[in-house]
Design a protein around this motif. Structure first.
Motif, PDB file in Angstrom:
ATOM      1  N   PHE A  22      -1.278   3.170  -9.913  1.00 27.24           N
ATOM      2  CA  PHE A  22      -2.482   2.356  -9.974  1.00 27.24           C
ATOM      3  C   PHE A  22      -2.438   1.444 -11.197  1.00 27.24           C
ATOM      4  N   GLY A  58      -7.004  -0.659  -9.228  1.00 25.23           N
ATOM      5  CA  GLY A  58      -6.404  -1.282  -8.067  1.00 25.23           C
ATOM      6  C   GLY A  58      -6.372  -0.321  -6.899  1.00 25.23           C
ATOM      7  N   THR A  59      -6.007  -0.852  -5.749  1.00 25.64           N
ATOM      8  CA  THR A  59      -5.996  -0.050  -4.521  1.00 25.64           C
ATOM      9  C   THR A  59      -4.865   0.958  -4.491  1.00 25.64           C
ATOM     10  N   GLN A  73       0.847  -1.195   0.000  1.00 23.33           N
ATOM     11  CA  GLN A  73       0.000   0.000   0.000  1.00 23.33           C
ATOM     12  C   GLN A  73       0.887   1.252   0.000  1.00 23.33           C
ATOM     13  N   TYR A  74       1.990   1.191   0.744  1.00 27.38           N
ATOM     14  CA  TYR A  74       2.936   2.295   0.817  1.00 27.38           C
ATOM     15  C   TYR A  74       4.351   1.745   0.652  1.00 27.38           C
ATOM     16  N   ARG A 124       1.433   3.881  -2.911  1.00 25.84           N
ATOM     17  CA  ARG A 124       1.988   5.223  -2.791  1.00 25.84           C
ATOM     18  C   ARG A 124       3.484   5.124  -2.571  1.00 25.84           C
TER      19      ARG A 124
END
Lengths: 111, 113
Positions: free
Chosen positions: A88, A102-103, A9-10, A106
Motif C-alpha cells: 500500500f 491506496g487501493t 490490483q493483483y 496484492r
C-alpha cells in the motif's frame, strides 16, 4: 475528496522476476509512505519519501516519488517468496490529520 | 517506541448485536488515533480519526461510532451490527510529525452472521 489509486490490483510473478506497483494521487502530496501487509497481518511501514523526484532503495526494493509529487512507484528486483503480501501507498490529506491509503497491490510469488 | 494493543483478535457476532472494540497505545502521548476497516482482499477504508480526547472525526456515514475517553484509548462501537460491518478492523497511531509513520495494531477480524 482525495483519492489514491494503485495498479495493478493483483500481480502473480515467478520467483526471480521483477515486480512494480504504481501509486497515483488525485492531489499533490507533501510526502508518501509505503506499507507492506502480509496475509493475515497488519500493515507495516516500509519507507517514506518527501522530496520531488526522490529515489530510495532498501536492498531489492526501489521507491520513487514523482516530480509532481502526485505519483510514486515501488519496484522489487528478483522477487522472493518472502515478498508475498499486499503493498500500500499512503499519503496525508492536505490540511488534515488523515492518512489516505491506496487501493493496494496484492503480490503473489510462485516458487 | 510505540505499541498498540488491540483486542479481541477475532470476533463473531450476530446481526443486531452491539459491538465494542478497544485500542490502547503505549510509548507516546497525545497521538493521533485512527480506525480503519479492510474488507477481504481490499484496501484500507478510514472510518474515524481523533486528534485528542473527546475529538472524533467521522469519514464514512454508517452505524458505527468512535470515542476517545482517554489520551491513549480509542474505542469503536455499534449499537446494532449489520452484515456489511464484517471485516478486518485496524487501529493505528501517528505521532503527528510529518516524518513519522503510522503504527498499526494487530487488528480484529469481525464476522457478523
Amino acid at each position: 475528496g482525495q483519492q489514491v489509486m494503485q495498479i495493478p490490483q493483483y500481480q502473480h510473478v515467478q520467483e526471480g522476476e521483477d515486480f512494480t506497483t504504481y501509486c497515483n494521487s488525485s492531489t499533490t502530496l507533501s510526502n508518501i509512505q509505503w506499507y507492506k501487509q502480509r496475509p493475515g497481518g497488519h500493515p507495516v511501514f516500509l519507507i517514506q519519501l518527501v522530496k520531488s523526484g526522490e529515489v530510495k532503495k532498501q536492498k531489492r526494493l526501489t521507491f520513487q516519488f514523482g516530480e509532481a509529487k502526485k505519483n510514486s512507484s515501488l519496484h522489487i528486483t528478483a522477487t522472493q517468496t518472502t515478498d508475498v503480501g499486499t503493498y500500500f501507498c499512503a499519503g496525508p490529506n492536505s490540511g488534515t490529520y488523515k492518512y489516505i491509503f491506496g487501493t493496494g497491490t496484492r503480490l503473489k510469488v510462485l516458487a | 517506541s510505540q505499541t498498540i494493543h488491540q483486542w479481541p483478535a477475532t470476533l463473531v457476532q450476530p446481526v443486531g448485536s452491539p459491538l465494542s472494540l478497544e485500542c490502547t497505545v503505549e510509548g507516546t502521548s497525545n497521538p493521533n488515533l485512527y480506525w480503519y476497516r479492510q474488507a477481504a482482499g481490499r484496501g484500507l477504508q478510514l472510518l474515524f480519526y481523533s486528534v485528542g480526547i473527546g475529538q472524533i472525526s467521522s469519514e464514512v456515514p454508517q452505524n458505527l461510532s468512535a470515542s476517545r475517553p482517554q489520551d491513549r484509548q480509542f474505542i469503536l462501537s455499534s449499537k446494532k451490527l449489520l452484515l456489511s460491518d464484517s471485516g478486518f478492523y485496524l487501529c493505528a497511531c501517528w505521532g503527528g510529525a510529518t516524518n513519522e509513520k503510522l503504527f498499526f495494531g494487530s487488528g480484529t477480524q469481525l464476522s457478523v452472521l
